[in-house]
Design an enzyme around this catalytic site. Structure first.
Site, PDB file in Angstrom:
ATOM      1  N   LYS A   1      17.417  -2.669  14.466  1.00 43.12           N
ATOM      2  CA  LYS A   1      17.976  -2.280  13.234  1.00 43.12           C
ATOM      3  C   LYS A   1      17.113  -1.022  12.466  1.00 43.12           C
ATOM      4  CE  LYS A   1      18.834  -1.987   8.915  1.00 43.12           C
ATOM      5  NZ  LYS A   1      18.213  -0.945   7.716  1.00 43.12           N
TER       6      LYS A   1
ATOM      7  N   GLU B   1       3.829  -5.245  10.280  1.00 46.84           N
ATOM      8  CA  GLU B   1       2.767  -3.983  10.398  1.00 46.84           C
ATOM      9  C   GLU B   1       3.339  -3.380   9.035  1.00 46.84           C
ATOM     10  OE1 GLU B   1       1.681  -0.543  10.156  1.00 46.84           O
ATOM     11  OE2 GLU B   1       2.728   0.002  11.822  1.00 46.84           O
TER      12      GLU B   1
ATOM     13  N   CYS C   1       1.472   5.110   7.565  1.00 50.87           N
ATOM     14  CA  CYS C   1       0.781   3.717   7.075  1.00 50.87           C
ATOM     15  C   CYS C   1      -0.690   3.915   7.155  1.00 50.87           C
ATOM     16  CB  CYS C   1       1.402   2.586   7.564  1.00 50.87           C
ATOM     17  SG  CYS C   1       1.539   2.517   9.352  1.00 50.87           S
TER      18      CYS C   1
ATOM     19  N   GLU D   1      -0.928   2.563  -2.209  1.00 49.41           N
ATOM     20  CA  GLU D   1      -0.472   3.217  -1.195  1.00 49.41           C
ATOM     21  C   GLU D   1       0.711   4.370  -1.839  1.00 49.41           C
ATOM     22  OE1 GLU D   1       1.109   3.214   3.387  1.00 49.41           O
ATOM     23  OE2 GLU D   1       1.963   1.839   2.155  1.00 49.41           O
TER      24      GLU D   1
END
Length: 755
Positions: free
Chosen positions: A132, A206, A240, A339
Site C-alpha cells: 500500500k 520504522e 526521517c 520532528e
C-alpha cells in the site's frame, strides 16, 4: 492469489480483494528460480532507471539529481543484495520459515526506495506481499508492479493497492495478513500497534526521528558543513533520519554558524526536474503549512531565524520552503524536541562530550545520529553512548542493503536491510501463527486495573484449607534486597494435589513495580560495563549454586505441582544446563562487520535492549523463569521478573541463590502477586524498554496494546504454550534476537583513499 499486480483506486476493496490469501508455497517458496527472479528484476529496473528517476521527481518533488544518483542506485543495490539472500536462504536461515502474507505500508518521502526495503527481504524469505503506497505518491509503486510482471515475477506474489490512509488500517487488520511492515509517522505507528494487538501478526515499525548532528572542536569544519547540507537539506529535509539538531562545541560555535550560513545562502531552489537546483518543493501545501507554523512558534519563543534574503524577493509558486537555520532556542522548545520534517535546522551549543551525549539522547526518538571529529576514540565512545539505531562518524545519511536501518525508543523497532532485516519476515520453523479470538478494545482499558483481595488466612471468609507446615517468610526481591510488599498483603500458594496451603507469598502491586524498575535502571549501566566475560562467570557461578541446592528445588517443585520427583529433578537439571548455555553465549552474539560498499567499516553492534519486564508462564515454573532471565541478563539487560502466578515458590526461593552468586543488586528483581495487575503496571511503565509476556490471549493483547504509549518492544505468546524442555523452543536464537537490538556504526575512510 490475485492474478496480477493491480490497483483498486479510492473505493474500499473487499477483504478478499486485498489479501493474497494463504501463502503460495508450492509456487513461490519452493520455486527454483527465486534468486534468478531478483536478478531479472534488478536488471529490468536498470533498463528503466531514467523513467523511475523522472517519475519519482514528478511524484514527490525531490530533485532529479537525488533520484538519479541516490534513490535508483540504492534500489538496484537492494534487489541484487537480496537476490543473494534468496539463494542462501535454506543454509543461512536454517530453522526459520516465512511468515506468510506481508502488508507493506510505505510513506511519500522515498516512495520507491522504502518500497524496496520492505518488498525485497519479504520476497527473499518466501513471503507474498500486498503493498500500500502513500496516498500522495503512488506512481512509482504502480510502475514497479509493471516492472515485476515484465521481469517474470509469478502472479499474486506482489500486489499493489492504492487509496487513502484508511485503506492501510483496513489492510493491517485483515485476518489473513501475517505481518505488517510500516514506515511513517510515530502517531500512525501507535495506531497500527493498537489495531494489530493480540492478532498474532508480526509488526515492524520504522518511524520518525530527531537526529543529532554533533560537531566537536576536533572536527574538520568544512567537511562538517558539507555534511550538514546532506543531513538536513537532502530531499528538502523530508527524511526521517535528517540531522535536524546541530550540536556544536562552544569553542567552534561562532565560526561554524558563520560558515554554515554562507553555504546555506548559496543553495538554489527550483523545480525538481531541473538539473541545477539543490532543493525542490515540499510534497504539498499541507506540509509547507506545518513547517511554517513550527518556525513561527520558534520566533514567538525568541529564536533567531536565518534564511537567504533572495527568498524574500523571489515569488515562489508552489509548496517551496527555503533552507532555514534556527538558533537561540531552549532545549525544551517544540522545534528542538519534535520532528519538523522540512528544511529547518535547529542549532544548540555544548561544552563537554558528556553534555553532547546528554543533549543527543534528550529526545523520545532514537533513529540515527552523526558524530564529527578527527579523534577516533572520542568518536566511537560517543557513538556507543548515543541511543540510536544508526550512528555515522564524519558522515550522514549513508545507507546500504547490507546494513540494517531502524530505530529505538519511539522511532520504532525492527530493521530494514542486512541479515538482521531478514528476521523481520520469518518465524521459527516449529512455531505456528496464533489467531486469537479478539475481544472488544474497551475491555483492554480495564485489564488488570482491579483484582480481588487475597483470601483471609483465618475466619469464615477463608477460601483454602490447611496451614503451612513451616512458617517460611517469602519476600519480594528488589535491588538485591528482600523486602515486603507495599500493600502489606500476602497470597496463599496451594498444592495442586490436595489444595492445602503450602506457603504465603507477597502480594506485590504498582509501587513495588515502580521500585523494581527504578532499581533495574540504576543497575543497567554498571551491569553492561561488567563486560561479557564477567557476566558469563556470574552465570556459571549461579548454575553451580543452583546445582548445590538441586534436591531442595526438586522437592519444592514436586510438592507444589504434584509432579513425580524424578520429573522435578529433570526440570532442575535442565535449569542448570540452561544457565550454562546462556553463560556460553555472553560473549558470542555481539555483532559483526557489515559488508557495505564504502571504503571504511560498518559495524553492527548488538546492544542490550535495556530494562526488560518478564511475565513468566505457569508451565515449568523454574525452567521457564531461568530460560527467560538467563537470556536477558546474559546480553547485558536488567530485568523485572513476575514469576508464575500458580507456582511462584521456585522463583522466590531463587533469590537466595542470586545473593550468593555475586550478581549485582538490581540486575534481577522479582515481584510476585496478581499476574494481570503486575502485567498492567509493567506494560504501562515508561522506563521499561521491552516486555516479554507468556500467559493468556487476553494478557498478550493487552501487552501489545499498552506498549503503543511509548512504543516499547514486546514478545508475547498469544496464549500458546511452548515446550520449555526443548532446546529449540526453550533457548533458541529468537531469545537472543529479543534480548538485543542492532546499532550500525558507519566509519568511512578517506584520509588516504577517497570514497
Amino acid at each position: 492469489p490475485l492474478e496480477n499486480p493491480c490497483e483498486y483506486g479510492e473505493d474500499k476493496p473487499t477483504p478478499t480483494q486485498i489479501v493474497t490469501g494463504p501463502i503460495v508455497e508450492p509456487y513461490w517458496i519452493k520455486v527454483l528460480f527465486l534468486s534468478a527472479s531478483f536478478v531479472s528484476l534488478a536488471r529490468t529496473i536498470q533498463k528503466h532507471q531514467r523513467l523511475f528517476s523522472v517519475i519519482e521527481t514528478l511524484d514527490n518533488g525531490k530533485t532529479i539529481r537525488e533520484t538519479r544518483d541516490f534513490d535508483i542506485p540504492t534500489v538496484v543495490r537492494h534487489v541484487y543484495h537480496h537476490a543473494g539472500w534468496a539463494e542462501l536462504r535454506d543454509s543461512e536461515m536454517n530453522g526459520w520459515s516465512p511468515l506468510g502474507v506481508v502488508a507493506a505500508i510505505v510513506p511519500w518521502n522515498f516512495p520507491l526506495m522504502l518500497l524496496i526495503w520492505k518488498v525485497c527481504p519479504a520476497l527473499a524469505m518466501g513471503n507474498t506481499v500486498v503493498l500500500k503506497p502513500a496516498t500522495l505518491t503512488r506512481l512509482s509503486s504502480l510502475l514497479f508492479a509493471e516492472i515485476c510482471a515484465e521481469a517474470g515475477l509469478p502472479p499474486g506474489v506482489l500486489n499493489v493497492v492504492t487509496g487513502s490512509g484508511e485503506l492501510g488500517s483496513l489492510l493491517a487488520q485483515h485476518p489473513d495478513v501475517d505481518k505488517v511492515a510500516f514506515t511513517g509517522s510515530t502517531e500512525v505507528g501507535r495506531v497500527l500497534r493498537r489495531v494489530t494487538a493480540g492478532s498474532g501478526k508480526a509488526l515492524s515499525l520504522e518511524l520518525g526521528g530527531k537526529s543529532p548532528f554533533i560537531v566537536f572542536d576536533s572536527a574538520d569544519l568544512d567537511s562538517a558543513v558539507e555534511g550538514l547540507v546532506d543531513a538536513i537539506w537532502f530531499n528538502q529535509g523530508q527524511v526521517c533520519s535528517a540531522g535536524s539538531v546541530l550540536l556544536a562545541q562552544e569553542s567552534i560555535w561562532e565560526i561554524l554558524i558563520m560558515r554554515l550560513k554562507t553555504r546555506m545562502f548559496k543553495l538554489h531552489l527550483g523545480s525538481g526536474i531541473e538539473k541545477s537546483v539543490d532543493m525542490g518543493p515540499l510534497v504539498d501545501e499541507t506540509q509547507k503549512n506545518t513547517v511554517e507554523n513550527m518556525v513561527a512558534e520558534a520566533r514567538v519563543e525568541g529564536a533567531q531565524v536565518s534564511y537567504s534574503l533572495q527568498w524574500e524577493t523571489e515569488v515562489q509558486i508552489g509548496p517551496y520552503y527555503p533552507p532555514t537555520l534556527i538558533t537561540g532556542l531552549s532545549t525544551t522548545s517544540r522545534c528542538v524536541m519534535e520532528e519538523i520534517f522540512g528544511p529547518v535546522l535547529v542549532a544548540l551549543p555544548f561544552r563537554t562530550a558528556k553534555e553532547a551525549i546528554a543533549l543527543g539522547n534528550n529526545t523520545r526518538y532514537g533513529l540515527s545520529a552523526s558524530v564529527w571529529t578527527e579523534n577516533v576514540s572520542l568518536a566511537f565512545e560517543v557513538a556507543s553512548s548515543l541511543q540510536a539505531g544508526t550512528v555515522w562518524i564524519n558522515a550522514h545519511n549513508l545507507f546500504d542493503a547490507a546494513s540494517g536501518f531502524g530505530g529505538v525508543k519511539e522511532s520504532g523497532y525492527g530493521r530494514d536491510g542486512g541479515k538482521e532485516g531478514l528476521f523481520e519476515f520469518v518465524r521459527p520453523t516449529w512455531a505456528v501463527r496464533a489467531k486469537p479470538m479478539l475481544q472488544a478494545e474497551g475491555n483492554l482499558e480495564k485489564f488488570g486495573s482491579s483484582c480481588d483481595k487475597p483470601p483471609v488466612p483465618t475466619g469464615k471468609n477463608q477460601e483454602v484449607s490447611g496451614t503451612p507446615s513451616v512458617d517460611r517468610s517469602y519476600k519480594l526481591y528488589i535491588g538485591g534486597v528482600q523486602c515486603r510488599p507495599d500493600s502489606g498483603y500476602s497470597r496463599p500458594v496451594v498444592s495442586a494435589s490436595d489444595g492445602s496451603v503450602l506457603a504465603y507469598v507477597p502480594d506485590g502491586g504498582r509501587k513495588d513495580i515502580r521500585n523494581a524498575v527504578e532499581s533495574a535502571n540504576k543497575a543497567l549501566s554498571g551491569w553492561q560495563k561488567k563486560g561479557p566475560h564477567v557476566r558469563a562467570q556470574i552465570l556459571y557461578y549461579l548454575a553451580e549454586n543452583l546445582e548445590q541446592r538441586a534436591a531442595e528445588f526438586s522437592h519444592a517443585l514436586s510438592m507444589q505441582s504434584s509432579m513425580p520427583v524424578e520429573e522435578a529433578q529433570k526440570e532442575v537439571d535442565l535449569s542448570v544446563a540452561r544457565l550454562f548455555h546462556w553463560a556460553a553465549l555472553c560473549d558470542k552474539f555481539g555483532g559483526t562487520i557489515q559488508e557495505t560498499p564504502i571504503h571504511g567499516f560498518t559495524l553492527c553492534c548488538r546492544e542490550p535492549v535495556g530494562v526488560i519486564g518478564i511475565i513468566c508462564p505457569d508451565e515449568k515454573p523454574l525452567l521457564s523463569f531461568i530460560s527467560l532471565m538467563g537470556a536477558a541478563i546474559a546480553r547485558g539487560n536488567t530485568t523485572v521478573m513476575v514469576p508464575s502466578g500458580k507456582n511462584p515458590l521456585p522463583a522466590l526461593a531463587l533469590y537466595q541463590v542470586l545473593d550468593t552468586s555475586d550478581l549485582p543488586g538490581g540486575v534481577v528483581n522479582i515481584v510476585c502477586g496478581e499476574v494481570d495487575q503486575l502485567t498492567r503496571h509493567l506494560t504501562l511503565h515508561s522506563n521499561i524498554q521491552s516486555v516479554w509476556y507468556f500467559g493468556t490471549e487476553e494478557g498478550s493483547r493487552f501487552v501489545e496494546w499498552g506498549s503503543a504509549e511509548n512504543l516499547k518492544r514486546t514478545w508475547v505468546n498469544n496464549g500458546v504454550t511452548r515446550d520449555w524442555n526443548s532446546a529449540t523452543q526453550g533457548c533458541g536464537e529468537e531469545f537472543l534476537l529479543h534480548a538485543t537490538q542492532c546499532k550500525n556504526v558507519w566509519m568511512p575512510g578517506g584520509e588516504i583513499f577517497a570514497n
